[in-house]
Design an enzyme around this catalytic site. Sequence first.
Site, PDB file in Angstrom:
ATOM      1  N   LYS A 196     -10.474   4.953 -17.243  1.00 49.24           N
ATOM      2  CA  LYS A 196      -9.457   4.014 -17.730  1.00 49.24           C
ATOM      3  C   LYS A 196      -9.910   2.562 -17.764  1.00 49.24           C
ATOM      4  CE  LYS A 196      -5.575   6.781 -16.229  1.00 49.24           C
ATOM      5  NZ  LYS A 196      -4.800   6.746 -15.028  1.00 49.24           N
TER       6      LYS A 196
ATOM      7  N   GLY B  28      -8.817   3.932  -4.141  1.00 52.49           N
ATOM      8  CA  GLY B  28      -8.653   5.229  -3.489  1.00 52.49           C
ATOM      9  C   GLY B  28      -9.876   6.136  -3.508  1.00 52.49           C
TER      10      GLY B  28
ATOM     11  N   ARG C  10      -4.579   4.643   6.191  1.00 51.32           N
ATOM     12  CA  ARG C  10      -3.541   3.615   6.020  1.00 51.32           C
ATOM     13  C   ARG C  10      -2.599   3.563   7.226  1.00 51.32           C
ATOM     14  NH1 ARG C  10      -1.697   3.833  -0.347  1.00 51.32           N
ATOM     15  NH2 ARG C  10      -3.186   2.261  -1.062  1.00 51.32           N
TER      16      ARG C  10
ATOM     17  N   GLY D 280      -5.004  -0.616  -6.605  1.00 50.67           N
ATOM     18  CA  GLY D 280      -4.503  -1.549  -7.620  1.00 50.67           C
ATOM     19  C   GLY D 280      -4.351  -2.967  -7.075  1.00 50.67           C
TER      20      GLY D 280
HETATM   21  C1  3PG Z   1      -1.227   2.912  -3.837  1.00 45.49           C
HETATM   22  O1  3PG Z   1      -1.464   3.983  -3.265  1.00 45.49           O
HETATM   23  O2  3PG Z   1      -1.902   2.469  -4.771  1.00 45.49           O
HETATM   24  C2  3PG Z   1      -0.099   2.077  -3.328  1.00 45.49           C
HETATM   25  O3  3PG Z   1       0.504   2.698  -2.229  1.00 45.49           O
HETATM   26  C3  3PG Z   1       0.891   1.785  -4.415  1.00 45.49           C
HETATM   27  O4  3PG Z   1       1.437   2.981  -4.918  1.00 45.49           O
HETATM   28  P1  3PG Z   1       2.025   3.007  -6.399  1.00 45.49           P
HETATM   29  O5  3PG Z   1       0.858   2.861  -7.327  1.00 45.49           O
HETATM   30  O6  3PG Z   1       2.741   4.315  -6.542  1.00 45.49           O
HETATM   31  O7  3PG Z   1       2.953   1.815  -6.544  1.00 45.49           O
END
Ligand code: 3PG
Length: 347
Positions: A177, A304, A38, A327
């Site tokens: 999930k 991720g 990132r 997400g």
């Molecule tokens: C992630 O890693 O999914 C983003 O950086 C958002 O992080 P968060 O889910 O803690 O808002």
Amino acid sequence: MAHRPRSVREADVEGKRVLVRADLNVPLDEGRVADDARIRAALPTLELLVERGAAEIVVCSHLGRPERPDSKYAIEPVRAHLRSLLDDERIRVLENTRFDPRETANDEGYARELADGCDLYVNDAFGSAHRAHASTEAVAHVLPAYAGLLLERELEELGKLLGEVDRPFVAIAGGAKVADKIGVLESLDRRADALLVGGKMAEELRADGRGLDVELPSDVVAAAEFAEDAEAREVPFDEVPEGWLGLDIGPETRRSFADRIAGAGTIFWNGPMGVFEWPRFAAGTKAVAEAVASSEAHSVVGGGDSVRAIEELGLADRISWVSTGGGASLELLEGKELPGVAAIPEA
Ligand code: 3PG
Ligand code: MG
């Protein structure tokens, strides 16, 4: 038509002070950056601003989910890593935005504090674009706002999956999930020609298919307990012994999923096929990763864990687009509007 935010390319930045929201929420290991994907992805926008003569570049990001100042989530390791990749005295990195609880409350007062002294705002934090937070949403109403290069590219690459695609379109989903991912599964079920499901999600869908037309595993690697060295054996999906857990897809499923992937024109993959952090349950995720990389298809990987698998296997450069969003990529594919994008005016 999707909202197309105006680009930093169109902004006049010379001599200006620019606030940049990046998503530098990276994994840390003993105070060091464990995966800098990132951070590297944030460089093109920062380099553009440097080249175009911005007077000052103030970078901000969240890191983890602290609700108050917490030294475990201090931005310093990220700041140091960024400096090692791009050392320019005009770049300044603010402390973790989530050290202030007004960040997640999307508080306008906090947005004004972040914006203080800056002339314009560039949002390049695709991974956080699904969050309506002060540094991703409110601030875009305080300063003239533009989309960074990464944000733009992510919208373009993921957006392609929402339009006309080369078929067959094969989507692969895993991880856990179902409840959190039901929206995107429904959307993929409508758009894709095949939806292959592995991982814990497959077990959840076996119990309750939710009306989805999915391809579930035919066999799994079942383990007597949730442990790296658990007693394990390959069994048909429907014959997991009472009290045992399916921790990976089995060899027959690996072959059939790989065949489906090999014949695809377009691929989207999110979520591992098993507990790939444990070598004995990694074969399924590895097989899918290799099949996606070997394919000639337009391939997009988001989320991720699947991205981590791709990177650990050294396959990233054989994938058409590896998203920095988890997400955010799922909400986009679900057809939802991302607040961080919607807040930026259109071109
Ligand atoms: C992630 O890693 O999914 C983003 O950086 C958002 O992080 P968060 O889910 O803690 O808002
Ligand atoms: Mg490929």
